[in-house]
Design a protein around this motif. Structure first.
Motif, PDB file in Angstrom:
ATOM      1  N   PHE A 120       0.809  -1.212   0.000  1.00  0.00           N
ATOM      2  CA  PHE A 120       0.000   0.000   0.000  1.00  0.00           C
ATOM      3  C   PHE A 120       0.850   1.273   0.000  1.00  0.00           C
ATOM      4  O   PHE A 120       0.303   2.372  -0.099  1.00  0.00           O
ATOM      5  CB  PHE A 120      -0.934   0.010   1.214  1.00  0.00           C
ATOM      6  CG  PHE A 120      -2.015  -1.030   1.136  1.00  0.00           C
ATOM      7  CD1 PHE A 120      -3.167  -0.806   0.419  1.00  0.00           C
ATOM      8  CD2 PHE A 120      -1.862  -2.256   1.772  1.00  0.00           C
ATOM      9  CE1 PHE A 120      -4.170  -1.767   0.339  1.00  0.00           C
ATOM     10  CE2 PHE A 120      -2.856  -3.223   1.704  1.00  0.00           C
ATOM     11  CZ  PHE A 120      -4.012  -2.972   0.982  1.00  0.00           C
ATOM     12  N   LEU A 121       2.165   1.133   0.137  1.00  0.00           N
ATOM     13  CA  LEU A 121       3.039   2.301   0.117  1.00  0.00           C
ATOM     14  C   LEU A 121       3.304   2.758  -1.308  1.00  0.00           C
ATOM     15  O   LEU A 121       3.393   1.948  -2.222  1.00  0.00           O
ATOM     16  CB  LEU A 121       4.380   1.984   0.791  1.00  0.00           C
ATOM     17  CG  LEU A 121       4.408   1.867   2.313  1.00  0.00           C
ATOM     18  CD1 LEU A 121       5.786   1.408   2.760  1.00  0.00           C
ATOM     19  CD2 LEU A 121       4.045   3.186   2.971  1.00  0.00           C
ATOM     20  N   THR A 122       3.432   4.053  -1.497  1.00  0.00           N
ATOM     21  CA  THR A 122       3.905   4.555  -2.782  1.00  0.00           C
ATOM     22  C   THR A 122       5.410   4.333  -2.857  1.00  0.00           C
ATOM     23  O   THR A 122       6.078   4.120  -1.844  1.00  0.00           O
ATOM     24  CB  THR A 122       3.593   6.051  -2.932  1.00  0.00           C
ATOM     25  OG1 THR A 122       4.263   6.785  -1.894  1.00  0.00           O
ATOM     26  CG2 THR A 122       2.089   6.294  -2.834  1.00  0.00           C
ATOM     27  N   TYR A 123       5.934   4.371  -4.077  1.00  0.00           N
ATOM     28  CA  TYR A 123       7.349   4.053  -4.258  1.00  0.00           C
ATOM     29  C   TYR A 123       8.280   5.040  -3.545  1.00  0.00           C
ATOM     30  O   TYR A 123       9.441   4.742  -3.335  1.00  0.00           O
ATOM     31  CB  TYR A 123       7.697   3.993  -5.743  1.00  0.00           C
ATOM     32  CG  TYR A 123       7.207   5.164  -6.561  1.00  0.00           C
ATOM     33  CD1 TYR A 123       7.843   6.395  -6.514  1.00  0.00           C
ATOM     34  CD2 TYR A 123       6.098   5.036  -7.399  1.00  0.00           C
ATOM     35  CE1 TYR A 123       7.401   7.467  -7.274  1.00  0.00           C
ATOM     36  CE2 TYR A 123       5.649   6.103  -8.161  1.00  0.00           C
ATOM     37  CZ  TYR A 123       6.293   7.319  -8.097  1.00  0.00           C
ATOM     38  OH  TYR A 123       5.857   8.369  -8.844  1.00  0.00           O
ATOM     39  N   HIS A 124       7.777   6.229  -3.155  1.00  0.00           N
ATOM     40  CA  HIS A 124       8.617   7.186  -2.440  1.00  0.00           C
ATOM     41  C   HIS A 124       8.926   6.733  -1.015  1.00  0.00           C
ATOM     42  O   HIS A 124       9.903   7.188  -0.412  1.00  0.00           O
ATOM     43  CB  HIS A 124       7.927   8.552  -2.379  1.00  0.00           C
ATOM     44  CG  HIS A 124       7.735   9.203  -3.699  1.00  0.00           C
ATOM     45  ND1 HIS A 124       6.620   8.996  -4.478  1.00  0.00           N
ATOM     46  CD2 HIS A 124       8.533  10.046  -4.404  1.00  0.00           C
ATOM     47  CE1 HIS A 124       6.727   9.694  -5.600  1.00  0.00           C
ATOM     48  NE2 HIS A 124       7.869  10.339  -5.583  1.00  0.00           N
ATOM     49  N   PHE A 125       8.099   5.846  -0.441  1.00  0.00           N
ATOM     50  CA  PHE A 125       8.217   5.486   0.969  1.00  0.00           C
ATOM     51  C   PHE A 125       8.527   4.005   1.168  1.00  0.00           C
ATOM     52  O   PHE A 125       8.174   3.425   2.198  1.00  0.00           O
ATOM     53  CB  PHE A 125       6.919   5.840   1.701  1.00  0.00           C
ATOM     54  CG  PHE A 125       6.588   7.302   1.665  1.00  0.00           C
ATOM     55  CD1 PHE A 125       7.220   8.192   2.511  1.00  0.00           C
ATOM     56  CD2 PHE A 125       5.642   7.779   0.763  1.00  0.00           C
ATOM     57  CE1 PHE A 125       6.918   9.538   2.473  1.00  0.00           C
ATOM     58  CE2 PHE A 125       5.338   9.126   0.716  1.00  0.00           C
ATOM     59  CZ  PHE A 125       5.977  10.020   1.569  1.00  0.00           C
TER      60      PHE A 125
END
Length: 460
Positions: free
Chosen positions: A372-377
């Protein structure tokens, strides 16, 4: 063996200057890698050679555009299956107009045979996948490829930029942990008893410190140069030692070995001989698979299988703790006035609960959370996993540390409220309730100077 050495010493796991070699592969589509670019990211594509084997290729003109080639495109998620996700349309390779965030590598047969270099500037930030697509039937392909993926002067993907600092932070934490632990062992009170398991915990802390430190140096090297420059080797070695020692620590503490009892039961020995070798082989296999490119055959299947083995091993280490809890619980049920036995029962019940929570967080929650995380995190999942490991090890060290009134360690020190009868019940509690009266009778006869032959026939 040669291939294993090649993987360990040539192909760096997280290196962003990557070397990929494919030999006689007949798959229609290969997922080579993914990378999160910022504005101004670049790819330096260097194809050493590409060879096709099949009847249809011989009929093609040397300079013809073939429906086969390399394509870089923006994707929404990290692929989990190289052939079923993000399918590339054959028209993209045959001269059809490309999308805004798609880049086609030169795909003439002449260029492939002679080799070529190509520089690509990524116009829009985001997650990009690099694919090889073949739309010809009965074709086998072999190629050797080198790629350099960069975000300005940084070779790390957006989600990995914080990882060098994170591993450095945890290496500092473990440095302080090791210092405090050794000072505590050195200056502990004279009547505080330490066991061999405390030495095992000390070795685990050192392995964890070295693993975090080498991991930090590895990422710093990749960040600046694109390759780990040898730091991946100590990182793998210490990570392997850390994994095996971690399992051994849970097994030995959970079974009460060296503290509650000076032996391991046959079933605990069998479990130990099963889990530790399987976990060791799983760690080695994970290193080899991680080193390989995602384009390797059955890469994702093997990775998922190894993760399953890892979870199974963690679940198996719960059994010795459960067995110890059952034995202590049985001792409490026989005589609930024995406060020391009750305290041991509470300690192991808490240890079991914390171990289950640790497994659930690191093996299930982190995986779900990453989805569920975006690739930034993406760095957040690494941070949570390492934080969970640090808290768990700290809990074990605090709970089972050597101090004068530690119920776990002082099992052999008798006090006035505890008899030989209860000690024997804790250490060798029978499987069946009907044998308890016989054991009590033999203990009484032992104090009277008599030993019954029936005692030798008790089935434990």
């Amino acid at each position: 063996m040669k291939s294993l050495i090649f993987f360990l010493f040539v192909l760096p796991i997280f290196a962003r200057v990557e070397y990929i070699e494919i030999l006689n592969d007949d798959r229609e589509q290969l997922f080579l890698n993914s990378f999160v670019f910022i504005d101004g990211g670049t790819i330096d594509f260097n194809l050493r050679y590409l060879k096709l084997f099949g009847g249809s290729t011989n009929k093609q003109n040397q300079s013809a555009i073939l429906p086969i080639g390399f394509l870089i495109k923006k994707i929404n998620s990290f692929p989990s299956r190289s052939t079923t996700e993000h399918q590339i349309e054959c028209s993209k390779l045959g001269g059809a107009e490309l999308g805004e965030n798609e880049y086609l590598i030169e795909n003439s047969l002449k260029g492939w045979k002679e080799g070529f270099q190509q520089h690509i500037d990524i116009k829009k930030k985001g997650l990009y996948g690099i694919f090889f697509r073949a739309c010809l039937e009965k074709e086998y392909v072999s190629f050797e490829l080198k790629m350099a993926l960069k975000n300005g002067n940084n070779y790390l993907s957006v989600g990995e930029i914080k990882l060098p600092s994170i591993y450095l932070f945890y290496s500092i934490c473990y440095s302080g942990f090791v210092l405090i632990w050794f000072l505590f062992l050195k200056f502990k009170k004279k009547n505080a008893k330490s066991t061999r398991l405390h030495s095992l915990l000390s070795i685990l802390l050192i392995a964890k410190l070295l693993a975090m430190s080498s991991r930090s140096f590895e990422y710093y090297s990749i960040k600046n140069t694109g390759v780990p420059k040898g730091w991946n080797i100590p990182s793998y070695i210490f990570s392997f030692c850390r994994g095996v020692l971690f399992f051994a620590t849970i097994l030995f503490f959970g079974s009460g070995y060296s503290s509650i009892k000076s032996y391991m039961s046959p079933r605990e020995k069998k479990l130990l001989m099963l889990v530790l070798p399987v976990q060791a082989m799983t760690n080695i296999a994970m290193i080899v698979i991680e080193e390989a490119s995602p384009a390797t055959k059955d890469y994702f299947t093997l990775w998922d299988l190894l993760k399953c083995f890892d979870i199974i091993c963690f679940c198996l280490v719960l059994f010795p703790i459960a067995w110890t809890i059952n034995e202590l619980k049985a001792g409490v049920n026989l005589d609930n006035t024995k406060t020391r036995t009750i305290e041991k029962f509470r300690i192991f019940r808490l240890f079991y609960t914390i171990t289950v929570i640790y497994i659930y967080i690191t093996r299930i929650v982190v995986v779900i959370f990453t989805r569920f995380l975006t690739y930034h995190f993406l760095w957040v999942s690494i941070f949570i996993q390492e934080l969970s490991s640090l808290i768990f090890i700290a809990f074990v060290a605090i709970q089972f540390r050597p101090y004068p009134n530690n119920t776990y360690v002082n099992v052999y020190q008798k006090d006035d409220s505890e008899s030989d009868e209860m000690e024997l019940q804790i250490m060798t509690f029978p499987k069946y309730k009907k044998d308890t009266d016989l054991i009590k009778r033999d203990i009484r006869k032992k104090h009277e100077g008599e030993i019954t032959e029936d005692y030798e026939n008790v089935d434990y």
